[in-house]
Design a protein around this motif. Structure first.
Motif, PDB file in Angstrom:
ATOM      1  N   VAL A   1      58.928  49.655  69.642  1.00 44.16           N
ATOM      2  CA  VAL A   1      59.022  49.375  71.073  1.00 44.16           C
ATOM      3  C   VAL A   1      58.714  47.908  71.355  1.00 44.16           C
ATOM      4  O   VAL A   1      59.319  47.286  72.227  1.00 44.16           O
ATOM      5  CB  VAL A   1      58.078  50.292  71.873  1.00 44.16           C
ATOM      6  CG1 VAL A   1      58.072  49.935  73.351  1.00 44.16           C
ATOM      7  CG2 VAL A   1      58.479  51.751  71.688  1.00 44.16           C
ATOM      8  N   TYR A   2      57.798  47.335  70.596  1.00 45.32           N
ATOM      9  CA  TYR A   2      57.382  45.952  70.819  1.00 45.32           C
ATOM     10  C   TYR A   2      58.465  44.955  70.422  1.00 45.32           C
ATOM     11  O   TYR A   2      58.622  43.907  71.061  1.00 45.32           O
ATOM     12  CB  TYR A   2      56.109  45.666  70.022  1.00 45.32           C
ATOM     13  CG  TYR A   2      55.416  44.375  70.393  1.00 45.32           C
ATOM     14  CD1 TYR A   2      54.846  44.208  71.652  1.00 45.32           C
ATOM     15  CD2 TYR A   2      55.322  43.324  69.486  1.00 45.32           C
ATOM     16  CE1 TYR A   2      54.211  43.026  71.996  1.00 45.32           C
ATOM     17  CE2 TYR A   2      54.684  42.150  69.820  1.00 45.32           C
ATOM     18  CZ  TYR A   2      54.126  41.996  71.077  1.00 45.32           C
ATOM     19  OH  TYR A   2      53.496  40.833  71.423  1.00 45.32           O
ATOM     20  N   LEU A   3      59.243  45.279  69.380  1.00 50.11           N
ATOM     21  CA  LEU A   3      60.151  44.287  68.805  1.00 50.11           C
ATOM     22  C   LEU A   3      61.633  44.515  69.084  1.00 50.11           C
ATOM     23  O   LEU A   3      62.433  43.588  68.935  1.00 50.11           O
ATOM     24  CB  LEU A   3      59.951  44.222  67.283  1.00 50.11           C
ATOM     25  CG  LEU A   3      58.595  43.696  66.802  1.00 50.11           C
ATOM     26  CD1 LEU A   3      58.490  43.839  65.287  1.00 50.11           C
ATOM     27  CD2 LEU A   3      58.407  42.239  67.211  1.00 50.11           C
ATOM     28  N   ALA A   4      62.028  45.720  69.471  1.00 52.73           N
ATOM     29  CA  ALA A   4      63.456  46.054  69.486  1.00 52.73           C
ATOM     30  C   ALA A   4      64.059  46.056  70.888  1.00 52.73           C
ATOM     31  O   ALA A   4      63.381  46.296  71.887  1.00 52.73           O
ATOM     32  CB  ALA A   4      63.677  47.415  68.831  1.00 52.73           C
ATOM     33  N   ASP A   5      65.368  45.813  70.923  1.00 52.37           N
ATOM     34  CA  ASP A   5      66.150  46.015  72.143  1.00 52.37           C
ATOM     35  C   ASP A   5      66.551  47.476  72.278  1.00 52.37           C
ATOM     36  O   ASP A   5      66.683  47.989  73.386  1.00 52.37           O
ATOM     37  CB  ASP A   5      67.423  45.163  72.110  1.00 52.37           C
ATOM     38  CG  ASP A   5      67.119  43.678  72.034  1.00 52.37           C
ATOM     39  OD1 ASP A   5      66.270  43.210  72.805  1.00 52.37           O
ATOM     40  OD2 ASP A   5      67.730  42.982  71.197  1.00 52.37           O
ATOM     41  N   ARG A   6      66.781  48.113  71.131  1.00 51.81           N
ATOM     42  CA  ARG A   6      67.093  49.550  71.103  1.00 51.81           C
ATOM     43  C   ARG A   6      66.387  50.167  69.905  1.00 51.81           C
ATOM     44  O   ARG A   6      66.187  49.518  68.878  1.00 51.81           O
ATOM     45  CB  ARG A   6      68.599  49.795  70.975  1.00 51.81           C
ATOM     46  CG  ARG A   6      69.402  49.456  72.215  1.00 51.81           C
ATOM     47  CD  ARG A   6      70.857  49.910  72.055  1.00 51.81           C
ATOM     48  NE  ARG A   6      71.540  49.186  70.993  1.00 51.81           N
ATOM     49  CZ  ARG A   6      72.629  49.622  70.364  1.00 51.81           C
ATOM     50  NH1 ARG A   6      73.149  50.814  70.666  1.00 51.81           N
ATOM     51  NH2 ARG A   6      73.208  48.888  69.427  1.00 51.81           N
ATOM     52  N   VAL A   7      66.028  51.441  70.047  1.00 53.76           N
ATOM     53  CA  VAL A   7      65.399  52.181  68.952  1.00 53.76           C
ATOM     54  C   VAL A   7      66.309  53.335  68.558  1.00 53.76           C
ATOM     55  O   VAL A   7      66.673  54.165  69.402  1.00 53.76           O
ATOM     56  CB  VAL A   7      64.003  52.714  69.351  1.00 53.76           C
ATOM     57  CG1 VAL A   7      63.394  53.502  68.197  1.00 53.76           C
ATOM     58  CG2 VAL A   7      63.092  51.563  69.759  1.00 53.76           C
ATOM     59  N   VAL A   8      66.675  53.368  67.288  1.00 55.62           N
ATOM     60  CA  VAL A   8      67.490  54.448  66.738  1.00 55.62           C
ATOM     61  C   VAL A   8      66.554  55.492  66.142  1.00 55.62           C
ATOM     62  O   VAL A   8      65.788  55.188  65.217  1.00 55.62           O
ATOM     63  CB  VAL A   8      68.450  53.917  65.656  1.00 55.62           C
ATOM     64  CG1 VAL A   8      69.238  55.067  65.032  1.00 55.62           C
ATOM     65  CG2 VAL A   8      69.393  52.874  66.237  1.00 55.62           C
ATOM     66  N   VAL A   9      66.585  56.689  66.679  1.00 50.82           N
ATOM     67  CA  VAL A   9      65.746  57.777  66.167  1.00 50.82           C
ATOM     68  C   VAL A   9      66.599  58.631  65.237  1.00 50.82           C
ATOM     69  O   VAL A   9      67.608  59.212  65.650  1.00 50.82           O
ATOM     70  CB  VAL A   9      65.188  58.647  67.305  1.00 50.82           C
ATOM     71  CG1 VAL A   9      64.323  59.778  66.739  1.00 50.82           C
ATOM     72  CG2 VAL A   9      64.385  57.790  68.281  1.00 50.82           C
ATOM     73  N   MET A  10      66.189  58.682  63.959  1.00 50.40           N
ATOM     74  CA  MET A  10      66.893  59.504  62.980  1.00 50.40           C
ATOM     75  C   MET A  10      66.116  60.782  62.712  1.00 50.40           C
ATOM     76  O   MET A  10      64.888  60.840  62.878  1.00 50.40           O
ATOM     77  CB  MET A  10      67.131  58.728  61.681  1.00 50.40           C
ATOM     78  CG  MET A  10      68.088  57.558  61.845  1.00 50.40           C
ATOM     79  SD  MET A  10      68.560  56.782  60.275  1.00 50.40           S
ATOM     80  CE  MET A  10      69.491  58.115  59.489  1.00 50.40           C
ATOM     81  N   ALA A  11      66.838  61.811  62.286  1.00 50.56           N
ATOM     82  CA  ALA A  11      66.224  63.105  61.993  1.00 50.56           C
ATOM     83  C   ALA A  11      66.919  63.701  60.781  1.00 50.56           C
ATOM     84  O   ALA A  11      67.960  63.231  60.335  1.00 50.56           O
ATOM     85  CB  ALA A  11      66.343  64.040  63.195  1.00 50.56           C
ATOM     86  N   GLY A  12      66.329  64.781  60.260  1.00 52.30           N
ATOM     87  CA  GLY A  12      66.935  65.486  59.141  1.00 52.30           C
ATOM     88  C   GLY A  12      66.620  64.831  57.814  1.00 52.30           C
ATOM     89  O   GLY A  12      65.575  64.232  57.613  1.00 52.30           O
ATOM     90  N   GLY A  13      67.551  64.946  56.883  1.00 49.92           N
ATOM     91  CA  GLY A  13      67.348  64.491  55.510  1.00 49.92           C
ATOM     92  C   GLY A  13      67.423  65.669  54.560  1.00 49.92           C
ATOM     93  O   GLY A  13      67.182  66.825  54.951  1.00 49.92           O
ATOM     94  N   ALA A  14      67.782  65.400  53.326  1.00 53.59           N
ATOM     95  CA  ALA A  14      67.991  66.470  52.347  1.00 53.59           C
ATOM     96  C   ALA A  14      66.775  67.379  52.212  1.00 53.59           C
ATOM     97  O   ALA A  14      66.901  68.596  52.071  1.00 53.59           O
ATOM     98  CB  ALA A  14      68.366  65.868  50.996  1.00 53.59           C
ATOM     99  N   SER A  15      65.560  66.792  52.281  1.00 49.04           N
ATOM    100  CA  SER A  15      64.349  67.605  52.126  1.00 49.04           C
ATOM    101  C   SER A  15      64.144  68.554  53.294  1.00 49.04           C
ATOM    102  O   SER A  15      63.374  69.513  53.203  1.00 49.04           O
ATOM    103  CB  SER A  15      63.118  66.693  51.968  1.00 49.04           C
ATOM    104  OG  SER A  15      62.938  65.897  53.121  1.00 49.04           O
ATOM    105  N   HIS A  16      64.834  68.299  54.411  1.00 46.94           N
ATOM    106  CA  HIS A  16      64.733  69.165  55.586  1.00 46.94           C
ATOM    107  C   HIS A  16      65.894  70.157  55.655  1.00 46.94           C
ATOM    108  O   HIS A  16      65.982  70.947  56.596  1.00 46.94           O
ATOM    109  CB  HIS A  16      64.707  68.324  56.863  1.00 46.94           C
ATOM    110  CG  HIS A  16      63.557  67.366  56.934  1.00 46.94           C
ATOM    111  ND1 HIS A  16      62.279  67.747  57.301  1.00 46.94           N
ATOM    112  CD2 HIS A  16      63.477  66.041  56.653  1.00 46.94           C
ATOM    113  CE1 HIS A  16      61.477  66.695  57.267  1.00 46.94           C
ATOM    114  NE2 HIS A  16      62.179  65.649  56.877  1.00 46.94           N
TER     115      HIS A  16
END
Length: 272
Positions: free
Chosen positions: A211-226
């Motif tokens: 939040v401090y450094l970015a213009d936008r934040v990409v939230v990722m989810a999932g992954g093979a372990s999930h």
């Protein structure tokens, strides 16, 4: 010679640093892909942070943009050119400082320039400029073991910026620092970004840092372990102005929203 404050342009005269991630997928041969159908458009000069639970594909995505890994499907374009491997248009800063202990600060910053064919004089001048950019003008003849962790990371950043990449890729660059030094380095990165204007893609586990450094934040989810491929859950704009107050209610509200997104359970159909 290009100075640290110059904005790079492409051969057509447009600002450099546009990144397109187009339907990217990555599989390592297991039953579930590590990443699938990741699409992002990043504008020149934009700062984008990528957050998400461990294993969701944050660092894999960064490595594919860097050209260290090839996607199983999809493609990455930088200024319209497909990424097929590492290149000087993309500089990478890792958590591990990666400095040469037998070289001074000036020599470490100049190393990449010399390897790229710059003259000794050009490399020395550029190293001095970029040491000043990161606040290390008084330490150019010091060796890495004489520097704090934060100072060593500044040298690593200066070494990358000296090559004038159009895109700066950062994988948990402040993760090894103590809390106070990390905050100071966040301020340094924000100031450097304002001066240089380079496109930044930052992978971090710290939502506050995002939040401090970015213009936008990409939230990722999932992954093979999930049990479901890593994917983009949501892209959240950070509309808090250039100089941000981490104690402000709006800052905390955005942090809470992102925390909720990061830790939200996967849909039952996806996780099954």
């Amino acid at each position: 010679m290009t100075t640290p404050g110059d904005i790079m342009t492409t051969s057509t005269g447009t600002a450099a640093g546009a990144v397109v991630v187009d339907a990217l997928a990555k599989s390592y041969g297991g039953p579930t892909a590590a990443m699938q159908d990741v699409t992002l458009d990043i504008a020149p000069g934009e700062s984008v942070a990528i957050v998400g639970a461990s294993g969701c594909g944050k660092s894999t995505l960064l490595r594919m943009v860097a050209g260290f890994e090839r996607p199983t499907a999809g493609r990455v374009l930088v200024d319209g050119v497909p990424v097929t491997g590492p290149g000087p248009d993309r500089g990478v800063v890792f958590q591990d400082y990666g400095l040469f202990p037998w070289l001074t600060v000036r020599e470490n910053i100049a190393y990449g320039l010399r390897q790229a064919g710059a003259s000794r004089r050009e490399a020395k001048e550029s190293a001095a400029e970029h040491a000043e950019l990161v606040g290390l003008s008084r330490f150019t003849e010091a060796y890495p073991h004489q520097l704090s962790g934060g100072m060593q990371q500044r040298v690593g950043i200066a070494r990358v910026l000296a090559l004038h990449p159009s895109v700066l890729l950062m994988d948990e660059p402040l993760g090894a620092l103590d809390a106070l030094t990390r905050r100071q380095m966040q301020d340094e990165l924000a100031a450097i970004r304002r001066r240089v204007g380079t496109t930044i893609i930052l992978v971090t586990h710290s939502i506050e840092e995002a939040v401090y450094l970015a213009d936008r934040v990409v939230v990722m989810a999932g992954g093979a372990s999930h049990g479901v491929p890593g994917h983009v859950r949501e892209v959240v704009p950070v509309e808090l102005g250039e100089h941000r107050d981490t104690t402000a209610p709006a800052f905390h509200a955005l942090e809470r929203r992102l925390e909720t997104l990061v830790h939200a359970p996967l849909p039952a159909t996806a996780a099954a």
